[in-house]
Design a protein around this motif. Structure first.
Motif, PDB file in Angstrom:
ATOM      1  N   LEU A  45       0.809  -1.109   0.100  1.00 20.06           N
ATOM      2  CA  LEU A  45      -0.032  -0.065  -0.022  1.00 20.06           C
ATOM      3  C   LEU A  45       0.896   1.279  -0.071  1.00 20.06           C
ATOM      4  O   LEU A  45       0.358   2.233  -0.687  1.00 20.06           O
ATOM      5  CB  LEU A  45      -0.751  -0.106   1.141  1.00 20.06           C
ATOM      6  CG  LEU A  45      -1.947  -0.942   1.131  1.00 20.06           C
ATOM      7  CD1 LEU A  45      -2.819  -1.001   2.719  1.00 20.06           C
ATOM      8  CD2 LEU A  45      -3.006  -0.706  -0.032  1.00 20.06           C
ATOM      9  N   HIS A  46       2.061   1.194   0.566  1.00 18.40           N
ATOM     10  CA  HIS A  46       2.830   2.544   0.667  1.00 18.40           C
ATOM     11  C   HIS A  46       3.462   2.542  -0.602  1.00 18.40           C
ATOM     12  O   HIS A  46       3.401   3.752  -1.205  1.00 18.40           O
ATOM     13  CB  HIS A  46       3.828   1.995   1.731  1.00 18.40           C
ATOM     14  CG  HIS A  46       4.974   3.236   1.680  1.00 18.40           C
ATOM     15  ND1 HIS A  46       6.330   2.943   1.806  1.00 18.40           N
ATOM     16  CD2 HIS A  46       4.700   4.522   1.497  1.00 18.40           C
ATOM     17  CE1 HIS A  46       7.035   4.244   1.950  1.00 18.40           C
ATOM     18  NE2 HIS A  46       6.125   5.039   1.685  1.00 18.40           N
ATOM     19  N   GLN A  47       3.890   1.669  -1.188  1.00 22.18           N
ATOM     20  CA  GLN A  47       4.362   1.756  -2.656  1.00 22.18           C
ATOM     21  C   GLN A  47       3.343   2.291  -3.720  1.00 22.18           C
ATOM     22  O   GLN A  47       3.609   2.935  -4.502  1.00 22.18           O
ATOM     23  CB  GLN A  47       4.902   0.424  -3.327  1.00 22.18           C
ATOM     24  CG  GLN A  47       6.378   0.147  -2.257  1.00 22.18           C
ATOM     25  CD  GLN A  47       6.984  -1.232  -2.824  1.00 22.18           C
ATOM     26  OE1 GLN A  47       6.194  -1.797  -3.593  1.00 22.18           O
ATOM     27  NE2 GLN A  47       8.062  -1.746  -2.368  1.00 22.18           N
ATOM     28  N   GLU A  76      -0.780   2.492 -20.216  1.00 20.67           N
ATOM     29  CA  GLU A  76      -0.906   1.124 -20.254  1.00 20.67           C
ATOM     30  C   GLU A  76       0.244   0.491 -19.603  1.00 20.67           C
ATOM     31  O   GLU A  76      -0.050  -0.793 -19.190  1.00 20.67           O
ATOM     32  CB  GLU A  76      -0.854   0.620 -21.835  1.00 20.67           C
ATOM     33  CG  GLU A  76      -1.980   0.983 -22.480  1.00 20.67           C
ATOM     34  CD  GLU A  76      -2.105   0.840 -23.986  1.00 20.67           C
ATOM     35  OE1 GLU A  76      -1.004   0.128 -24.552  1.00 20.67           O
ATOM     36  OE2 GLU A  76      -3.013   0.939 -24.842  1.00 20.67           O
ATOM     37  N   LEU A  77       1.190   1.099 -19.591  1.00 21.76           N
ATOM     38  CA  LEU A  77       2.516   0.516 -18.889  1.00 21.76           C
ATOM     39  C   LEU A  77       2.248   0.257 -17.289  1.00 21.76           C
ATOM     40  O   LEU A  77       3.238  -0.361 -16.489  1.00 21.76           O
ATOM     41  CB  LEU A  77       3.739   1.137 -19.270  1.00 21.76           C
ATOM     42  CG  LEU A  77       4.483   0.885 -20.475  1.00 21.76           C
ATOM     43  CD1 LEU A  77       5.712   1.807 -20.698  1.00 21.76           C
ATOM     44  CD2 LEU A  77       4.610  -0.473 -20.657  1.00 21.76           C
ATOM     45  N   GLN A  78       1.419   1.354 -16.820  1.00 18.69           N
ATOM     46  CA  GLN A  78       1.364   1.354 -15.221  1.00 18.69           C
ATOM     47  C   GLN A  78       0.874   0.103 -14.541  1.00 18.69           C
ATOM     48  O   GLN A  78       1.790  -0.233 -13.365  1.00 18.69           O
ATOM     49  CB  GLN A  78       0.300   2.362 -14.868  1.00 18.69           C
ATOM     50  CG  GLN A  78       0.550   3.665 -15.286  1.00 18.69           C
ATOM     51  CD  GLN A  78      -0.152   4.672 -14.756  1.00 18.69           C
ATOM     52  OE1 GLN A  78      -0.195   5.467 -13.848  1.00 18.69           O
ATOM     53  NE2 GLN A  78      -1.549   5.008 -15.478  1.00 18.69           N
ATOM     54  N   THR A  79       0.506  -0.938 -15.192  1.00 18.33           N
ATOM     55  CA  THR A  79       0.111  -2.085 -14.531  1.00 18.33           C
ATOM     56  C   THR A  79       0.560  -3.530 -15.043  1.00 18.33           C
ATOM     57  O   THR A  79       0.219  -4.555 -14.758  1.00 18.33           O
ATOM     58  CB  THR A  79      -1.417  -2.511 -14.492  1.00 18.33           C
ATOM     59  OG1 THR A  79      -1.975  -2.450 -15.675  1.00 18.33           O
ATOM     60  CG2 THR A  79      -2.250  -1.517 -13.618  1.00 18.33           C
ATOM     61  N   ARG A 103      -5.092  -4.454  -9.360  1.00 18.57           N
ATOM     62  CA  ARG A 103      -4.664  -3.840 -10.628  1.00 18.57           C
ATOM     63  C   ARG A 103      -5.817  -2.632 -11.041  1.00 18.57           C
ATOM     64  O   ARG A 103      -5.421  -1.775 -11.776  1.00 18.57           O
ATOM     65  CB  ARG A 103      -4.694  -4.973 -11.822  1.00 18.57           C
ATOM     66  CG  ARG A 103      -4.071  -4.592 -13.021  1.00 18.57           C
ATOM     67  CD  ARG A 103      -4.134  -5.658 -14.050  1.00 18.57           C
ATOM     68  NE  ARG A 103      -5.640  -6.402 -14.199  1.00 18.57           N
ATOM     69  CZ  ARG A 103      -5.717  -7.652 -13.768  1.00 18.57           C
ATOM     70  NH1 ARG A 103      -4.873  -8.254 -13.056  1.00 18.57           N
ATOM     71  NH2 ARG A 103      -6.807  -8.320 -14.147  1.00 18.57           N
ATOM     72  N   LYS A 104      -7.016  -3.026 -10.659  1.00 15.20           N
ATOM     73  CA  LYS A 104      -8.124  -1.777 -11.219  1.00 15.20           C
ATOM     74  C   LYS A 104      -7.809  -0.676 -10.491  1.00 15.20           C
ATOM     75  O   LYS A 104      -8.059   0.413 -11.068  1.00 15.20           O
ATOM     76  CB  LYS A 104      -9.441  -2.299 -10.997  1.00 15.20           C
ATOM     77  CG  LYS A 104      -9.939  -3.757 -11.775  1.00 15.20           C
ATOM     78  CD  LYS A 104     -10.131  -3.275 -13.134  1.00 15.20           C
ATOM     79  CE  LYS A 104     -10.596  -4.389 -14.045  1.00 15.20           C
ATOM     80  NZ  LYS A 104     -10.953  -4.045 -15.664  1.00 15.20           N
ATOM     81  N   ILE A 105      -7.561  -0.758  -9.234  1.00 14.42           N
ATOM     82  CA  ILE A 105      -7.249   0.499  -8.436  1.00 14.42           C
ATOM     83  C   ILE A 105      -6.022   1.125  -8.899  1.00 14.42           C
ATOM     84  O   ILE A 105      -6.094   2.469  -8.987  1.00 14.42           O
ATOM     85  CB  ILE A 105      -7.005   0.039  -6.754  1.00 14.42           C
ATOM     86  CG1 ILE A 105      -8.346  -0.355  -6.187  1.00 14.42           C
ATOM     87  CG2 ILE A 105      -6.436   1.237  -6.123  1.00 14.42           C
ATOM     88  CD1 ILE A 105      -8.138  -1.073  -4.749  1.00 14.42           C
ATOM     89  N   ARG A 119      -4.517   6.640 -13.590  1.00  9.68           N
ATOM     90  CA  ARG A 119      -4.926   7.408 -14.846  1.00  9.68           C
ATOM     91  C   ARG A 119      -5.517   8.702 -14.502  1.00  9.68           C
ATOM     92  O   ARG A 119      -5.191   9.806 -15.074  1.00  9.68           O
ATOM     93  CB  ARG A 119      -6.233   6.761 -15.599  1.00  9.68           C
ATOM     94  CG  ARG A 119      -6.875   7.290 -16.787  1.00  9.68           C
ATOM     95  CD  ARG A 119      -7.821   6.602 -17.368  1.00  9.68           C
ATOM     96  NE  ARG A 119      -8.369   7.304 -18.503  1.00  9.68           N
ATOM     97  CZ  ARG A 119      -9.483   8.029 -18.400  1.00  9.68           C
ATOM     98  NH1 ARG A 119     -10.145   8.055 -17.099  1.00  9.68           N
ATOM     99  NH2 ARG A 119     -10.001   8.543 -19.645  1.00  9.68           N
ATOM    100  N   LYS A 120      -5.989   8.752 -13.377  1.00 11.59           N
ATOM    101  CA  LYS A 120      -6.568  10.270 -12.754  1.00 11.59           C
ATOM    102  C   LYS A 120      -5.407  11.149 -12.371  1.00 11.59           C
ATOM    103  O   LYS A 120      -5.303  12.169 -12.600  1.00 11.59           O
ATOM    104  CB  LYS A 120      -7.635  10.069 -11.424  1.00 11.59           C
ATOM    105  CG  LYS A 120      -8.957   9.332 -11.894  1.00 11.59           C
ATOM    106  CD  LYS A 120      -9.703   9.472 -10.406  1.00 11.59           C
ATOM    107  CE  LYS A 120     -11.384   9.254 -10.737  1.00 11.59           C
ATOM    108  NZ  LYS A 120     -11.767  10.551 -11.588  1.00 11.59           N
TER     109      LYS A 120
END
Length: 502
Positions: free
Chosen positions: A132-134, A186-189, A479-481, A487-488
């Motif tokens: 959660l910290h990361q 797209e690379l974020q996850t 992954r959704k979170i 994105r926001k």
């Protein structure tokens, strides 16, 4: 009359006593190892906190520093407990299950199982805190895409340039920026492993191949003892050792495969850097207030907003070494850097960013004040783009920077010895450390968290299939979170329109 005992003949040891003594020794070793390592990693957490304090330019100690130290310490203690519990479980699996001649239950004292499970639950809880910290750090990263494209005349956009002599300046297209931003989104996850394949592979070994039989308390599998009455009794220690070893082992194999796949086939991280160069877009990422990453994407051809013919000619000239190299410095190829910003540069960055109107969604032109807010964002975007481009071009002597290599000790310790007081520092980064702002750069944390989530659920319900199903649900939720809030954050920090980001 009893026969006299021979003192020279030794009595064979009781196997049950031997195993019991071994278990007492194991519990002692686990407690000692965990206690010693937990004390040692406190120094590592202090070092990380000191590095964080410098990177955020915090002047004096405050509650934020204490809180940050506790978060770092929780993650380091979690790593220690992961190491200790997995090593203990693997030891019980390989050593005790090999004692086929000892007809004893493992372990003899159920209290020892509870003691070990406590370690596992603590490791899982601290791993959750670390994750959660990361996640919070990644969801607050400052992102801005620097567009180097300059307006061109209508004549210069044609193949020959002689047929059209109009001197009107053509506007710079924003589509290149949106294209790069979408690729970053797209690379974020993206991860180094395939989570779904990971779950299926673990369940295949445990259920299809029957590895679960080695988790019973008896030293023989249930299939070799069909006369046993009632369901088999499982050893939580051995059950955890088998599941955790399989999960981490299969994950390690996937990571190794990914390394060779990226070398031979496709590397999405390096391809993103190439995309930036072809799009004439640089990316600035600030994970902390005065520390982050810079991807130099300035095109060596001067322009990227062009037609297919000119683009192919540019690629041909670059392949034949008929133009300059892509690096930030002349005659270099290094495009990725770790950056330590001076407080003066960061203050100016904040002043421009404060003029951004808060906008997490598309503005409606029919709403009152939406037109002025939209114009304010456009002006702020161009101001930020001009400011950061001028910084890279050394236009401001009072906010200049220089480029250097990190010392080996600096890379190992994860701290910068030089403080950017008068000038910012750009550290050459061939390892593409900007992936630390993505899931990709924290695969070890994600992999170990998934492993312990799977094991804790299994220890609670004694069902590997249910544990795999809930692990899949957990992975999907995280992954959704990460995707939704990432994105926001990207939309707000880069001032791009949400309607064009998928």
């Amino acid at each position: 009359m009893d026969a006299p005992s021979n003192p020279n003949v030794s009595t064979p040891p009781d196997p049950t006593t031997t195993v019991k003594d071994a278990h007492m020794y194991e519990a002692y070793v686990v407690d000692t190892a965990a206690g010693a390592l937990v004390g040692l990693v406190a120094l590592l957490s202090v070092l990380k906190t000191a590095s964080w304090q410098r990177r955020t330019a915090s002047a004096a100690p405050d509650l934020r520093i204490v809180w940050t130290f506790l978060l770092f310490y929780a993650g380091d203690v979690a790593n220690v407990l992961v190491l200790v519990t997995v090593a203990t479980g693997l030891y019980c699996l390989t050593i005790h299950k090999g004692l086929q001649q000892v007809p004893a239950f493992l372990p003899l004292n159920p209290q020892e199982d509870k003691h070990f499970v406590t370690y596992v639950v603590c490791a899982f809880a601290l791993k959750a805190v670390q994750l959660l910290h990361q996640l919070m750090v990644q969801l607050s990263v400052d992102v801005f895409f620097i567009d180097w494209e300059k307006p061109r005349t209508a004549a210069s956009r044609t193949a020959a340039g002689a047929a059209h002599q109009k001197r009107d300046l053509l506007p710079v297209s924003i589509w290149r920026t949106y294209f790069v931003a979408n690729e970053w989104n797209e690379l974020q996850t993206v991860r180094k492993i395939r989570p779904t394949f990971q779950i299926l592979a673990v369940l295949f070994f445990l259920k299809a191949l029957g590895f679960w039989e080695y988790t019973v308390r008896e030293p023989w599998p249930p299939s070799e003892c069909p006369q046993q009455e009632g369901p088999p009794s499982y050893s939580p220690t051995v059950r955890f050792g088998l599941a955790a070893t399989l999960w981490l082992g299969i994950g390690l194999v996937q990571v190794i495969f990914t390394v060779f796949y990226e070398i031979c086939v496709e590397d999405k991280i390096r391809h993103f850097v190439d995309l930036c160069s072809m799009s004439n877009i640089s990316v600035l990422l600030l994970a902390q207030r005065c520390f982050g990453y810079y991807i130099h994407g300035r095109s060596v051809h001067g322009h990227a907003d062009t037609n297919m013919e000119e683009m192919n000619n540019n690629l041909r000239r670059e392949a034949e070494s008929l133009c300059g190299q892509r690096g930030l410095l002349p005659s270099t190829e290094i495009q990725t850097f770790q950056v330590a910003l001076s407080t003066r540069l960061r203050s100016q960055y904040d002043r421009i960013r404060e003029s951004f109107a808060t906008r997490y969604g598309p503005a409606r032109l029919t709403d009152p004040g939406s037109v002025s807010r939209w114009e304010q964002n456009i002006r702020a975007y161009h101001a930020m783009n001009f400011f950061l481009a001028s910084i890279i071009d050394h236009v401001h002597p009072d906010m200049d920077y220089y480029v250097r290599d990190k010392l080996a000790l600096e890379r190992i310790m994860g701290v910068e010895f030089l403080e950017p007081i008068e000038k910012s520092i750009f550290y050459n980064d061939k390892a593409h450390s900007f992936s630390d702002a993505l899931f990709y750069g924290h695969e070890s944390t994600l992999l170990s968290f998934d492993a312990f989530f799977f094991c804790v659920v299994d220890l609670a319900c004694r069902n590997f299939v249910l544990a795999g199903l809930l692990t899949y649900v957990q992975q999907t939720i995280f992954r959704k979170i990460r995707s939704f809030f990432g994105r926001k954050n990207l939309i707000y920090k880069s001032q791009l329109d949400a309607r064009f980001l998928k």
